[in-house]
Enzyme design. Structure first.
Site, PDB file in Angstrom:
ATOM      1  N   HIS A 154       0.843  -1.204   0.000  1.00 17.35           N
ATOM      2  CA  HIS A 154       0.000   0.000   0.000  1.00 17.35           C
ATOM      3  C   HIS A 154       0.876   1.252   0.000  1.00 17.35           C
ATOM      4  O   HIS A 154       0.656   2.187  -0.769  1.00 17.35           O
ATOM      5  CB  HIS A 154      -0.892   0.034   1.241  1.00 17.35           C
ATOM      6  CG  HIS A 154      -2.152  -0.762   1.133  1.00 17.35           C
ATOM      7  ND1 HIS A 154      -2.959  -0.751   0.034  1.00 17.35           N
ATOM      8  CD2 HIS A 154      -2.764  -1.582   2.028  1.00 17.35           C
ATOM      9  CE1 HIS A 154      -4.015  -1.518   0.246  1.00 17.35           C
ATOM     10  NE2 HIS A 154      -3.920  -2.047   1.447  1.00 17.35           N
TER      11      HIS A 154
ATOM     12  N   TYR B 235      -8.514  -9.493  -0.941  1.00 18.23           N
ATOM     13  CA  TYR B 235      -9.245  -9.962   0.239  1.00 18.23           C
ATOM     14  C   TYR B 235      -9.710 -11.398   0.059  1.00 18.23           C
ATOM     15  O   TYR B 235      -9.816 -11.896  -1.063  1.00 18.23           O
ATOM     16  CB  TYR B 235     -10.492  -9.106   0.461  1.00 18.23           C
ATOM     17  CG  TYR B 235     -10.287  -7.788   1.169  1.00 18.23           C
ATOM     18  CD1 TYR B 235      -9.029  -7.302   1.479  1.00 18.23           C
ATOM     19  CD2 TYR B 235     -11.388  -7.028   1.531  1.00 18.23           C
ATOM     20  CE1 TYR B 235      -8.870  -6.093   2.133  1.00 18.23           C
ATOM     21  CE2 TYR B 235     -11.248  -5.812   2.183  1.00 18.23           C
ATOM     22  CZ  TYR B 235      -9.983  -5.353   2.482  1.00 18.23           C
ATOM     23  OH  TYR B 235      -9.844  -4.154   3.123  1.00 18.23           O
TER      24      TYR B 235
END
Ligand SMILES: [Zn+2]
Length: 198
Positions: A71, A126
């Site tokens: 990220h 996810y």
């Protein structure tokens, strides 16, 4: 964290010397440093100077640490690619309201093309149960499934080969300013102030 010292990222205690101005503050959960239990990072470099990256008590898994650092390097979640509906099904009604944003598709304009295929094994993807409501869990429903309605786990062992390709591409792009024009876009280089939770 100490288990991973010696990897490709060097962790340096700068709290005393303040030697590095433009860096990532890795905030680990302890009584002196951070009480934030979340695993989160900003996406990209969002400020002049240092920015925080938080690793709560359940975050000290190699793949999760890599997830947060990716990220910080500019990666969004894989399942927010604009073409994700060709690969997975997302069920907003089964997701906790405040976390629905973590499943929002991103516009193509935020993505840079590196020619990588959609990667359900990405460390940035996810699993089916992430931020699922308790009602959905009780009913055996999922936040996300594959196109055959099958649930899947998030891979958090390590960055996938496709993840690493994107890192390599981004570094080389930064150095050479080359722009690739393939059909599939995957990697974000734009800066966002959006804060990420796991
Ligand atoms: Zn994340």
């Amino acid at each position: 964290m100490s288990a991973y010292i010696g990897a490709c990222i060097v962790f340096y205690d700068d709290s005393e010397t303040q030697k590095y101005v433009d860096h990532i503050n890795v905030r680990q959960y302890d009584e002196n440093w951070s009480h934030d239990t979340g695993c989160w990072s900003f996406v990209g470099h969002v400020a002049n100077g240092a920015q925080d990256l938080n690793l709560g008590p359940d975050c000290l898994i190699k793949g999760t640490i890599q997830h947060e650092f990716l990220h910080a390097l500019g990666f969004y979640h894989e399942h927010t690619r604009a073409d994700r509906d060709d690969f997975v099904k997302v069920f907003p009604e089964n997701i906790i309201d405040e976390y629905e944003i973590n499943y929002d598709k991103l516009p193509w304009s935020l993505w840079a093309n590196v020619g990588s295929p959609y990667d359900i094994a990405s460390v940035m993807h996810y699993g089916s149960t992430f931020f699922r409501t308790t009602e959905a869990a009780s009913a055996g429903l999922y936040a996300m499934t594959d196109l055959e309605d099958q649930a899947f786990d998030a891979q958090r062992d390590r960055s996938s080969s496709i993840d690493m390709h994107q890192v390599w591409f981004t570094i080389s792009k930064t150095m050479t300013r080359e722009v690739h024009k393939n059909d599939i876009r995957i990697f974000v280089v734009d800066i966002s102030e959006r804060q990420d939770v796991f």
